[in-house]
Enzyme design. Structure first.
Site, PDB file in Angstrom:
ATOM      1  CD  GLU A  70      -2.878   1.168   0.145  1.00 52.94           C
ATOM      2  OE1 GLU A  70      -3.758   0.316   0.109  1.00 52.94           O
ATOM      3  OE2 GLU A  70      -2.745   2.056  -0.730  1.00 52.94           O
TER       4      GLU A  70
ATOM      5  CB  VAL B 299       1.261   4.077  -5.328  1.00 50.07           C
ATOM      6  CG1 VAL B 299       0.906   5.209  -6.281  1.00 50.07           C
ATOM      7  CG2 VAL B 299       1.859   2.932  -6.087  1.00 50.07           C
TER       8      VAL B 299
ATOM      9  CE  LYS C  20       5.884   7.245  -5.576  1.00 50.48           C
ATOM     10  NZ  LYS C  20       6.168   8.603  -5.075  1.00 50.48           N
TER      11      LYS C  20
HETATM   12  N1  HSE Z   1      10.487  11.154  -3.469  1.00 51.23           N
HETATM   13  C1  HSE Z   1       9.091  10.830  -3.477  1.00 51.23           C
HETATM   14  C2  HSE Z   1       8.276  12.082  -3.607  1.00 51.23           C
HETATM   15  C3  HSE Z   1       8.660  10.123  -2.202  1.00 51.23           C
HETATM   16  O1  HSE Z   1       8.833  13.201  -3.666  1.00 51.23           O
HETATM   17  O2  HSE Z   1       7.057  11.969  -3.686  1.00 51.23           O
HETATM   18  C4  HSE Z   1       8.893   8.651  -2.228  1.00 51.23           C
HETATM   19  O3  HSE Z   1       8.097   8.034  -3.202  1.00 51.23           O
END
Ligand code: HSE
Ligand code: NAP
Length: 438
Positions: free
Chosen positions: A136, A139, A212
């Site tokens: 979970e 993403v 994602k």
């Molecule tokens: N680096 C990612 C972001 C967080 O800035 O959303 C981890 O998935």
């Protein structure tokens, strides 16, 4: 960490990684121990933790003997029932998770890179072992996305999923839009606040969002999409003038992860892409600011649905991990592992096959004949101009173009030829329109 095991039933947790998310998880496990035991039906007891450097001081206390630098020993330990992988990266996480599943141990992970690169193999291994593989937190951090897509709305025919799934780039774009900052200044601010890494390419170049997007596409359409399949453009080429012009058009610039059904198949044809886009200010995604994330779903029966919240950070991400851990612990103690529908093969539509309306800003020499030569390039490639405006004079002259819908390939050829013109000093990032412009 918790009361001795002989007094109550416990599920024993092996934790791989105690960094930002791992430490937040350890803290929540202590602070919420009583409520968690009630919800899971068993106590959750961390018996082993693997880190790279066991000598480093952590924000949470761990009993001596629990921490090691050998993640494989945690996976194989007889006193570990459930493995939580919070190390990140593909290797050795892949080998460790496969080993855990191979031993019949459920796995919880927040590792989008791993799931996006090796989802089908991992799901097959979990299915073969009849144990949970839960992700979970991979993403949207704290936003429930995986479970709604996999369970609550499993019967829905989704047609399109549009996500703002990277908080760092969303913060940068928000600051460029609202404070008029240039890209470099906004990036520096994001780094100073701890949102952007010192080496920020995973976020800025869209790799994180692409992983994602692949996971969202797989879940929403039941197909096999990997991170490397996703067409990707990042935000590095955007400048303050592009973002300011978008605002004048009633649009916000957002880095979008888009998964779309194109044709039913078989095999189904799906488009999955990440790129900066113009989002009309009236669209709910335009109001997603700062580091927040949101996923906007369009489906045959549900219509439109948006899930919004904190997409990253130790505590929000750990909260999602904890939810999975409760499920895994519950199922391990006699429940049933979560459903894993097999994903079918898919044909991915190449970006070049799409049609798109774009905005592009050109820095040009302010001389007679320049507009005519630029317009001729659009015309040669069959890209029809919808509107054009000159902003600034002399050295700072800039031409802002909006096009009608045209083939992506023709747009790409237009931009390449424009970049080669002597009179064009710079071609800005093309911004694809999500909805009506103007
Ligand atoms: N680096 C990612 C972001 C967080 O800035 O959303 C981890 O998935
Ligand atoms: P992090 O702070 O870098 O922590 C990683 C942890 O793993 C550290 O404790 C590190 O040990 C350990 N580790 C790494 N490689 C190892 C190895 N080979 N052997 C043993 N231990 C190893 O990472 P994080 O931010 O917590 O992220 C963890 C996971 O959650 C990643 O998959 C990430 O994508 C995901 N995630 C993070 C966020 C977020 O906001 N941070 C949001 C969503 C998802 P040391 O501490 O000794 O270096």
């Amino acid at each position: 960490m918790t009361a001795p095991r002989e007094h109550r039933r416990a599920v024993r947790v092996g934790l791989l990684g105690a960094g930002t998310v791992g430490q937040a998880l350890l803290r929540l496990l202590v602070e919420e121990a009583v409520a968690l035991e009630r919800r899971a039906g068993v106590a959750l007891e961390v018996t082993r933790v693997a880190v790279r450097d066991p000598g480093r001081r952590r924000g949470v206390g761990l009993p001596p003997g629990v921490v090691s630098a050998d993640p494989a020993s945690v996976v194989h330990a007889p006193d570990v029932d459930v493995v939580v992988e919070l190390m990140g990266g593909v290797h050795p996480a892949l080998e460790l998770v496969m080993a855990a599943l191979g031993e019949g141990k459920p796995v919880v992970t927040a590792n989008k890179e791993l799931v996006a690169a090796h989802g089908p193999e991992l799901f097959a291994a979990a299915q073969a072992a009849n144990v949970d593989l839960l992700f979970e937190a991979a993403v949207g951090g704290a936003i429930p996305l995986v479970r709604p897509l996999r369970e609550s709305l499993a019967g829905e025919h989704f047609t399109r999923v549009i996500g703002i799934v990277n908080g760092t780039t969303n913060y940068i774009l928000t600051r460029m839009s609202e404070a008029g900052l240039g890209f470099e200044a906004a990036l520096l601010e994001a780094q100073q606040l701890g949102y952007a890494e010192r080496e920020p390419s995973a976020d800025l170049d869209g790799h994180d969002a692409a992983a994602k997007a692949a996971i969202l596409a797989s879940l929403a359409f039941g197909v096999e999409v990997r991170g490397s399949d996703v067409a990707r453009e990042g935000i590095r080429r955007l400048d303050a003038a592009d973002v300011a012009y978008a605002r004048r058009l009633g649009q916000e610039v957002r880095l979008l992860a888009i998964a779309e059904r194109v044709a039913p198949g078989p095999p189904p044809v799906v488009s999955v892409r990440v790129h900066p886009a113009l989002v009309p200010r009236s669209h709910p995604l335009a109001s997603v600011r700062d580091v927040n994330n949101a996923v906007f779903l369009e489906g045959a029966a549900v219509g439109e649905l948006m899930l919004y919240g904190r997409g990253a950070g130790g505590d929000p991400t750990a909260a999602a991990v904890l939810g999975d851990l409760i499920d895994a612990a519950h199922n391990h103690g006699g429940g049933r592992p979560g459903r894993l529908a097999p994903h079918q093969p898919v044909r991915l539509q190449p970006l070049a096959e799409r049609r798109v309306a774009i905005y592009v800003g050109l820095e040009v020499q302010d001389q007679a004949g320049v507009l005519a030569s630029v317009a001729a390039v659009f015309g040669r490639h069959g890209v029809s101009i919808r509107s054009m405006e000159q902003i600034g004079l002399g050295e700072g002259a800039r031409l802002a173009f909006l096009t009608h819908e045209a083939g992506e390939q023709d747009v790409a050829a237009t931009l390449a030829e424009l970049a080669a013109l002597d009179a064009v000093n710079r071609v800005g990032a093309p911004l694809r329109a999500l909805g009506p412009v103007g």
